[in-house]
Design a protein around this motif. Structure first.
Motif, PDB file in Angstrom:
ATOM      1  N   ILE A 226       6.962  14.241  -9.891  1.00  0.00           N
ATOM      2  CA  ILE A 226       7.423  15.196  -8.338  1.00  0.00           C
ATOM      3  C   ILE A 226       5.899  15.663  -8.081  1.00  0.00           C
ATOM      4  N   ALA A 227       5.174  16.853  -8.690  1.00  0.00           N
ATOM      5  CA  ALA A 227       3.948  17.139  -8.758  1.00  0.00           C
ATOM      6  C   ALA A 227       3.028  16.181  -7.852  1.00  0.00           C
ATOM      7  N   THR A 228       2.603  15.380  -8.100  1.00  0.00           N
ATOM      8  CA  THR A 228       1.542  14.903  -8.075  1.00  0.00           C
ATOM      9  C   THR A 228       2.020  13.026  -7.426  1.00  0.00           C
ATOM     10  N   ALA A 229       2.969  13.449  -6.793  1.00  0.00           N
ATOM     11  CA  ALA A 229       3.201  12.050  -6.110  1.00  0.00           C
ATOM     12  C   ALA A 229       3.329  11.809  -4.453  1.00  0.00           C
ATOM     13  N   GLU A 230       2.528  12.782  -4.228  1.00  0.00           N
ATOM     14  CA  GLU A 230       2.316  13.246  -2.419  1.00  0.00           C
ATOM     15  C   GLU A 230       1.045  12.454  -2.722  1.00  0.00           C
ATOM     16  N   ALA A 231       0.024  12.727  -3.818  1.00  0.00           N
ATOM     17  CA  ALA A 231      -1.257  12.177  -3.458  1.00  0.00           C
ATOM     18  C   ALA A 231      -1.521  11.361  -3.283  1.00  0.00           C
ATOM     19  N   PHE A 232      -1.120  10.890  -4.896  1.00  0.00           N
ATOM     20  CA  PHE A 232      -0.464   8.530  -4.922  1.00  0.00           C
ATOM     21  C   PHE A 232      -0.205   8.538  -3.868  1.00  0.00           C
ATOM     22  N   ALA A 233       0.689   8.378  -3.184  1.00  0.00           N
ATOM     23  CA  ALA A 233       1.833   7.767  -1.626  1.00  0.00           C
ATOM     24  C   ALA A 233       0.287   8.722  -0.193  1.00  0.00           C
ATOM     25  N   SER A 234      -0.505   9.374  -0.404  1.00  0.00           N
ATOM     26  CA  SER A 234      -1.385   9.642   0.536  1.00  0.00           C
ATOM     27  C   SER A 234      -2.386   8.541   0.655  1.00  0.00           C
ATOM     28  N   ALA A 235      -3.157   8.593  -1.443  1.00  0.00           N
ATOM     29  CA  ALA A 235      -4.084   7.694  -1.246  1.00  0.00           C
ATOM     30  C   ALA A 235      -3.660   6.351  -0.994  1.00  0.00           C
ATOM     31  N   LEU A 236      -2.540   5.243  -1.215  1.00  0.00           N
ATOM     32  CA  LEU A 236      -2.165   4.643  -0.645  1.00  0.00           C
ATOM     33  C   LEU A 236      -1.789   3.968   0.961  1.00  0.00           C
ATOM     34  N   ASP A 237      -0.845   5.096   1.068  1.00  0.00           N
ATOM     35  CA  ASP A 237      -1.002   5.255   2.884  1.00  0.00           C
ATOM     36  C   ASP A 237      -2.336   4.988   3.453  1.00  0.00           C
ATOM     37  N   ASN A 238      -3.414   5.317   3.088  1.00  0.00           N
ATOM     38  CA  ASN A 238      -4.743   5.738   3.719  1.00  0.00           C
ATOM     39  C   ASN A 238      -4.893   4.023   3.235  1.00  0.00           C
ATOM     40  N   ALA A 239      -4.966   3.635   2.338  1.00  0.00           N
ATOM     41  CA  ALA A 239      -5.696   2.099   2.368  1.00  0.00           C
ATOM     42  C   ALA A 239      -4.465   0.808   3.100  1.00  0.00           C
ATOM     43  N   VAL A 240      -2.964   1.413   2.471  1.00  0.00           N
ATOM     44  CA  VAL A 240      -2.067   0.671   4.441  1.00  0.00           C
ATOM     45  C   VAL A 240      -2.145   0.193   5.261  1.00  0.00           C
ATOM     46  N   GLU A 241      -3.322   1.497   5.837  1.00  0.00           N
ATOM     47  CA  GLU A 241      -3.126   1.895   6.984  1.00  0.00           C
ATOM     48  C   GLU A 241      -4.402   1.299   7.604  1.00  0.00           C
ATOM     49  N   HIS A 242      -5.440   1.107   6.508  1.00  0.00           N
ATOM     50  CA  HIS A 242      -6.819   0.293   7.097  1.00  0.00           C
ATOM     51  C   HIS A 242      -6.158  -0.980   7.710  1.00  0.00           C
ATOM     52  N   PRO A 243      -6.778  -1.394   8.819  1.00  0.00           N
ATOM     53  CA  PRO A 243      -6.612  -2.894   8.871  1.00  0.00           C
ATOM     54  C   PRO A 243      -7.759  -3.848   8.667  1.00  0.00           C
ATOM     55  N   ALA A 244      -8.216  -3.745   7.703  1.00  0.00           N
ATOM     56  CA  ALA A 244      -8.898  -4.441   7.115  1.00  0.00           C
ATOM     57  C   ALA A 244      -8.733  -4.794   6.207  1.00  0.00           C
ATOM     58  N   VAL A 245      -7.090  -4.407   5.934  1.00  0.00           N
ATOM     59  CA  VAL A 245      -6.767  -4.191   3.976  1.00  0.00           C
ATOM     60  C   VAL A 245      -5.999  -5.001   4.182  1.00  0.00           C
ATOM     61  N   SER A 246      -5.767  -6.424   3.595  1.00  0.00           N
ATOM     62  CA  SER A 246      -4.622  -7.207   3.549  1.00  0.00           C
ATOM     63  C   SER A 246      -4.384  -7.541   2.163  1.00  0.00           C
ATOM     64  N   SER A 247      -4.190  -7.034   0.854  1.00  0.00           N
ATOM     65  CA  SER A 247      -4.433  -6.950  -0.011  1.00  0.00           C
ATOM     66  C   SER A 247      -4.597  -5.887  -1.067  1.00  0.00           C
ATOM     67  N   LEU A 248      -3.557  -5.259  -1.252  1.00  0.00           N
ATOM     68  CA  LEU A 248      -3.973  -3.911  -3.139  1.00  0.00           C
ATOM     69  C   LEU A 248      -3.400  -4.580  -4.463  1.00  0.00           C
ATOM     70  N   GLU A 249      -4.273  -3.666  -4.906  1.00  0.00           N
ATOM     71  CA  GLU A 249      -4.384  -3.677  -6.693  1.00  0.00           C
ATOM     72  C   GLU A 249      -4.695  -2.558  -6.961  1.00  0.00           C
ATOM     73  N   LEU A 250      -3.038  -2.745  -7.457  1.00  0.00           N
ATOM     74  CA  LEU A 250      -2.910  -0.873  -8.444  1.00  0.00           C
ATOM     75  C   LEU A 250      -3.695  -1.097  -9.762  1.00  0.00           C
ATOM     76  N   ASP A 251      -4.047  -0.159 -10.367  1.00  0.00           N
ATOM     77  CA  ASP A 251      -4.446  -0.388 -11.476  1.00  0.00           C
ATOM     78  C   ASP A 251      -3.673   0.213 -12.359  1.00  0.00           C
ATOM     79  N   LEU A 252      -2.431   0.257 -12.961  1.00  0.00           N
ATOM     80  CA  LEU A 252      -2.171   1.671 -13.551  1.00  0.00           C
ATOM     81  C   LEU A 252      -1.950   1.820 -15.162  1.00  0.00           C
ATOM     82  N   GLY A 253      -3.091   1.040 -15.933  1.00  0.00           N
ATOM     83  CA  GLY A 253      -3.255   1.237 -17.319  1.00  0.00           C
ATOM     84  C   GLY A 253      -2.974   2.650 -18.258  1.00  0.00           C
TER      85      GLY A 253
END
Length: 115
Positions: free
Chosen positions: A25-52
Motif C-alpha cells: 500500500i505504501a509503494t503501489a502508487e509509485a508502481f501505478a504511476s510508472a505503469l500509467d506513464n508507459a501505457v499513456e505513451h502513444p508509441a508503446v504497444s507492448s509492456l514487459e514487467l520484470d518482477l523477478g
C-alpha cells in the motif's frame, strides 16, 4: 521494509519496467504511476514487467497489475511478465490470475491430484 525501485526502459514500440523491492500500500502508487506513464505513451504497444526481484507484493500491487493489463488491452496492446519472483507467483496463484498474467514461454503447472 525494503524500498521499491522502478526502472523504466522504453524501446521501439515497447517498454520494459523492472521492479525491485516491496509492492504494498505504501509503494503501489509509485508502481501505478510508472505503469500509467508507459501505457499513456502513444508509441508503446507492448509492456514487459520484470518482477523477478520483487520480495513482497500484496493486493495493492495486484490491483495495479490488473489495471495495467486492462489499460493495455483497451489500447490494443499487451502486457507480459518476463520474470516473476516466488512472492509474485504466490499472490497470482492465490488470486487465480496466474494464467492471465504469465511469463511467456512457460506453462501453467498441472494440479497435483489428491491422493
Amino acid at each position: 521494509m525494503e524500498p521499491l525501485t522502478v526502472t523504466v526502459e522504453t524501446m521501439a514500440g515497447h517498454t520494459r519496467v523492472r521492479l525491485q523491492g516491496e509492492i504494498d500500500i505504501a509503494t503501489a502508487e509509485a508502481f501505478a504511476s510508472a505503469l500509467d506513464n508507459a501505457v499513456e505513451h502513444p508509441a508503446v504497444s507492448s509492456l514487459e514487467l520484470d518482477l523477478g526481484d520483487v520480495s513482497f507484493i500484496d493486493c495493492s500491487g495486484l490491483r495495479v497489475l490488473v489495471a495495467v493489463r486492462q489499460a493495455m488491452e483497451d489500447k490494443g496492446g499487451t502486457v507480459s511478465l518476463i520474470r516473476r519472483s516466488s512472492a509474485v507467483d504466490r499472490l497470482l496463484s492465490a488470486a487465480g490470475l496466474d494464467e492471465h498474467l504469465h511469463v511467456p514461454g512457460t506453462h501453467v503447472k498441472e494440479p497435483i491430484p489428491a491422493a
